[in-house]
Design a protein around this motif. Structure first.
Motif, mmCIF file in Angstrom:
data_model
loop_
_atom_site.group_PDB
_atom_site.id
_atom_site.type_symbol
_atom_site.label_atom_id
_atom_site.label_comp_id
_atom_site.label_asym_id
_atom_site.label_seq_id
_atom_site.Cartn_x
_atom_site.Cartn_y
_atom_site.Cartn_z
ATOM 1 N N GLN A 48 0.822 -1.222 0.000
ATOM 2 C CA GLN A 48 0.000 0.000 0.000
ATOM 3 C C GLN A 48 0.853 1.268 0.000
ATOM 4 O O GLN A 48 0.417 2.304 -0.486
ATOM 5 C CB GLN A 48 -0.975 0.004 1.178
ATOM 6 C CG GLN A 48 -0.312 0.045 2.535
ATOM 7 C CD GLN A 48 -1.324 0.269 3.666
ATOM 8 O OE1 GLN A 48 -2.321 0.934 3.456
ATOM 9 N NE2 GLN A 48 -1.053 -0.300 4.827
ATOM 10 N N HIS A 49 2.073 1.187 0.518
ATOM 11 C CA HIS A 49 2.910 2.391 0.555
ATOM 12 C C HIS A 49 3.981 2.400 -0.540
ATOM 13 O O HIS A 49 4.805 3.298 -0.583
ATOM 14 C CB HIS A 49 3.602 2.516 1.913
ATOM 15 C CG HIS A 49 2.644 2.655 3.067
ATOM 16 N ND1 HIS A 49 1.856 3.767 3.222
ATOM 17 C CD2 HIS A 49 2.345 1.823 4.085
ATOM 18 C CE1 HIS A 49 1.112 3.622 4.319
ATOM 19 N NE2 HIS A 49 1.383 2.444 4.855
ATOM 20 N N HIS B 292 5.837 3.124 -3.819
ATOM 21 C CA HIS B 292 5.676 4.240 -4.752
ATOM 22 C C HIS B 292 5.320 3.718 -6.137
ATOM 23 O O HIS B 292 6.019 2.849 -6.664
ATOM 24 C CB HIS B 292 6.977 5.045 -4.861
ATOM 25 C CG HIS B 292 7.435 5.596 -3.557
ATOM 26 N ND1 HIS B 292 8.664 6.200 -3.394
ATOM 27 C CD2 HIS B 292 6.849 5.645 -2.331
ATOM 28 C CE1 HIS B 292 8.806 6.596 -2.144
ATOM 29 N NE2 HIS B 292 7.726 6.256 -1.480
ATOM 30 N N ARG C 199 10.974 3.064 -1.253
ATOM 31 C CA ARG C 199 10.443 3.657 -0.032
ATOM 32 C C ARG C 199 11.629 3.818 0.919
ATOM 33 O O ARG C 199 12.326 2.852 1.218
ATOM 34 C CB ARG C 199 9.435 2.666 0.537
ATOM 35 C CG ARG C 199 8.492 3.250 1.527
ATOM 36 C CD ARG C 199 7.424 2.191 1.785
ATOM 37 N NE ARG C 199 6.789 2.402 3.053
ATOM 38 C CZ ARG C 199 6.325 1.427 3.819
ATOM 39 N NH1 ARG C 199 6.454 0.168 3.443
ATOM 40 N NH2 ARG C 199 5.725 1.713 4.949
ATOM 41 N N GLU D 143 10.378 6.957 5.542
ATOM 42 C CA GLU D 143 8.982 6.662 5.186
ATOM 43 C C GLU D 143 8.531 5.349 5.813
ATOM 44 O O GLU D 143 7.412 5.237 6.316
ATOM 45 C CB GLU D 143 8.831 6.563 3.659
ATOM 46 C CG GLU D 143 8.904 7.900 2.961
ATOM 47 C CD GLU D 143 8.929 7.716 1.447
ATOM 48 O OE1 GLU D 143 8.188 8.423 0.773
ATOM 49 O OE2 GLU D 143 9.692 6.868 0.937
ATOM 50 N N ASP E 17 5.397 5.089 8.549
ATOM 51 C CA ASP E 17 4.176 4.320 8.299
ATOM 52 C C ASP E 17 4.042 3.130 9.250
ATOM 53 O O ASP E 17 3.258 2.225 9.004
ATOM 54 C CB ASP E 17 4.167 3.792 6.857
ATOM 55 C CG ASP E 17 4.243 4.905 5.838
ATOM 56 O OD1 ASP E 17 3.717 5.992 6.127
ATOM 57 O OD2 ASP E 17 4.834 4.691 4.769
ATOM 58 N N ASP F 13 10.492 -1.728 -1.523
ATOM 59 C CA ASP F 13 10.375 -1.648 -0.072
ATOM 60 C C ASP F 13 11.415 -2.537 0.618
ATOM 61 O O ASP F 13 11.062 -3.493 1.319
ATOM 62 C CB ASP F 13 8.954 -2.090 0.321
ATOM 63 C CG ASP F 13 8.605 -1.675 1.739
ATOM 64 O OD1 ASP F 13 9.342 -0.861 2.327
ATOM 65 O OD2 ASP F 13 7.582 -2.171 2.250
#
Ligand SMILES: Cc1cc2nc3c(=O)[nH]c(=O)nc-3n(C[C@H](O)[C@H](O)[C@H](O)COP(=O)(O)O)c2cc1C
Ligand code: SF4
Ligand code: FES
Lengths: 154, 434
Positions: B7-8, B10, B16, B20, B24, B101
């Motif tokens: 979901q996070h 990019h 990420r 960041e 989160d 990530d």
């Protein structure tokens, strides 16, 4: 002989393993980055450093696609020939690059600029056909755009 | 729809950052450990969550862990290995996770280390993934600098070290015992099982090898619990899955979706259906070591427990579509050439059998195959079946062949009766479509 810098890099790699031999691949790739390929002399120097026989190290070196036991050109173009790229016409891209640079897969151009190699799926199947030159990945390659891509690598 | 893994991430493919990740809620799983979650509690959570390995086999992770010796008398050190060798054609899910990530993998591995009381980890990365290597190296350095690696995690008495091992390109290194030989600096041929790596693995020590995507699930299971994790999926297997599609579809790509999403939904809603003018004939659901699914299978939930064994396996969940402008025989020939090239050569049936299969398929494409050749192909699917070779590579190679012989037999027969590949000599048509 291993240069001081090379030796330092290998000593750094060995730290990650409880046994020196664990660093065999790291060592081969490190020396290859500096010298372009792994000659018999390089192989011997690395084997001595890792304290294994040269035959043992060669059985590792010859196993892998990315360890070059023969000289390669200034740049290496890896052409994906796996299924998603095949569906999307990688064979025609290959024909085009062979024609443009007068080189077959597994060979180097006569000016030593480019070595052409096949490679298994590059994990770019959503952008097939894909290729990698040195460490750069290029996706959605066509026979019309291939020349423009390769021209950046002199 | 929840997408905990991505979901996070990019959308533009940039990574990420550490900041960041922490903002989160990243690395919060480690704080949960300090608040009294014992190793056996993490193990129990993972079992209850129904997490199944994402490397293709779908083995229940909790069950795999239960074989690792625990307690004060257990051998030390124990090792955790992330299998990032991703060389299965058509598969690119681990790459998008690691590039997008990298800290998620680091945290997942620390949690696995804690659960199994293993103090050292290796990320085994395929050599071609240069961008992943760069981003993982940075993430590892940041995790060391912040004290998540290399220092005792406050309140736990547990410390974990993590190293990145970049391989040099060989498909068999993804097989977990070959991977262990590769990490030890030996020629990467598989080892006999038993003993299983959980008891005798890297340098003879207990070792757990999991696929990269499997590790990404761990922080979320530890943070949100087993019931929440089950709620993510549509079937009895827990969680989401990174599914992907390549081939002649409108939008090739990848999506994180509930486990148990159907192939039809993925192909039509997410991949946008087939390109104009081409039609669906079949799909390999997860890399090339899986059997074809055809139209009649498209509404089956894609997970590790719902697909009937006689139909096939999910594999890696990254699909490759066969369309009606592509020769099924040429398609399978491409797969078998890959397997023949990547066979490690250790056992005879695979070393000799796969090149033989590739030669027979070539004779079909060149138009001089006979009925006997068809029978030989059928026979190979039995000669190289599970149990006849030292590892799973050759049986994996037979899955698409056997199902192609079943579903597309007519196409094989046409190559024989016409004495040529029916798909060749149609260049004008192909030009428009590709
Ligand atoms: C020939 C062959 C290649 C494999 N390649 C991979 C791979 O690239 N990545 C992977 O995670 N598992 C691969 N596997 C499966 C691994 O042996 C192992 O089962 C897996 O890493 C376990 O992780 P999991 O339980 O998290 O799925 C391969 C298996 C075989 C037989
Ligand atoms: S089945 Fe193939 S890859 Fe596996 S051990 Fe035998 S020769 Fe090697
Ligand atoms: S098949 Fe070519 S990048 Fe995957």
């Amino acid at each position: 002989m291993l240069s001081d810098t090379e030796r330092r890099e290998l000593e750094e790699a060995v730290k990650h393993y409880p046994d020196k031999r664990g660093a065999a691949i790291d060592a081969l790739l490190t020396i290859q980055r500096r010298r372009g390929w792994i000659s018999d002399d390089s192989l011997l120097e690395i084997a001595q450093f890792l304290e294994i026989t040269v035959e043992e190290l060669d059985s590792v070196a010859t196993f892998y696609n990315l360890v070059f036991r023969k000289p390669v050109g200034r740049h290496v173009a890896f052409m994906c020939d796996s299924i998603s790229c095949w569906i999307k016409g990688c064979e025609r891209v290959q024909e085009q690059i062979k024609k443009l640079y007068d080189v077959e897969l597994g060979q180097t151009t006569s000016d030593g600029r480019l070595t052409l190699l096949p490679i298994a799926c590059l994990g770019q199947c959503g952008r097939a056909p894909a290729m990698m030159i040195d460490q750069d990945v290029h996706g959605d390659v066509t026979p019309d755009t291939i020349e423009q891509i390769v021209e950046k690598y002199k | 729809m929840e997408r905990p893994l991505t979901q996070h991430t990019h959308p533009d493919g940039t990574t990420r950052t550490f900041r960041e990740y922490v903002q989160d809620g990243g690395y919060r799983g480690l704080q949960r450990l300090a608040s009294g979650l014992a190793p056996k509690d993490v193990q129990r959570l993972v079992s209850e969550a129904g997490l199944r390995g994402r490397g293709g086999g779908g083995f229940p992770t909790g069950t795999k862990w239960s074989f690792v010796p625990m307690g004060p008398d257990a051998p030390k050190p124990k090792y955790i290995v992330a299998n990032g060798d991703e060389m299965e054609p058509g598969t690119f899910k681990d790459r998008v996770l690691m590039e997008g990530d990298p800290h998620g993998l680091v945290e997942g591995m620390i949690l696995a280390g804690y659960a199994l009381d293993a103090e050292v980890g290796y990320i085994f990365l395929r050599g071609e993934y240069h961008l992943s290597a760069q981003r993982l190296n940075q993430a590892i350095a940041e995790a060391y600098a912040e004290g998540y690696l290399g220092k005792t995690i406050p309140g736990t008495g547990f410390r974990f070290d993590l190293h990145l091992h970049a391989s040099a390109g060989r498909y068999i290194c993804g097989e977990e015992t070959a991977l262990i030989n590769a990490l030890e600096g030996k020629r990467a041929v598989p080892r006999a099982k038993p003993p299983f790596p959980q008891t005798v693995g890297l340098w003879g020590q207990p070792t757990v090898v999991q696929n990269v995507e499997t590790f990404y699930n761990l922080p979320h299971i530890v943070n949100h619990g087993a019931a929440w994790y089950h709620g993510l999926s549509r079937t009895q297997d827990g969680g989401t899955k990174i599914y992907g599609v390549s081939g002649r579809v409108t939008h090739p790509g990848w999506w994180e979706l509930p486990l148990g999403t159907t192939a039809r939904e993925i192909l039509e809603e997410h991949a946008g259906g087939m390109l104009k003018g081409v039609h669906f004939r079949g799909v390999l659901p997860g890399g090339i070591s899986t059997a074809f699914l055809i139209e009649g299978h498209l509404d089956l939930p894609l997970d590790f427990s719902s697909l009937p064994a006689q139909v096939g396996r999910l594999g890696t969940g990254t699909m490759i579509v066969l369309d009606d402008h592509t020769c099924p025989v040429g398609f399978v020939l491409n797969l078998e050439r890959f397997f023949a090239r990547e066979s490690c050569g250790w056992c005879t049936p695979c070393r000799e059998g796969l090149p033989w299969v590739a030669r027979i398929l070539t004779s079909f494409e060149e138009g001089h195959a006979s009925k006997d050749d068809l029978a030989l192909l059928d026979m190979h699917t039995k000669w190289l079946a599970p149990g006849h070779t030292f590892c799973g590579l050759a049986p994996g190679a037979m899955a698409p062949l056997q199902s192609a012989l079943q579903y597309f037999r007519d196409d094989f027969e046409q190559h024989i009766s016409r004495g040529r590949c029916p798909w060749r000599h149609k260049p004008a048509q192909l030009k428009v479509l590709v």
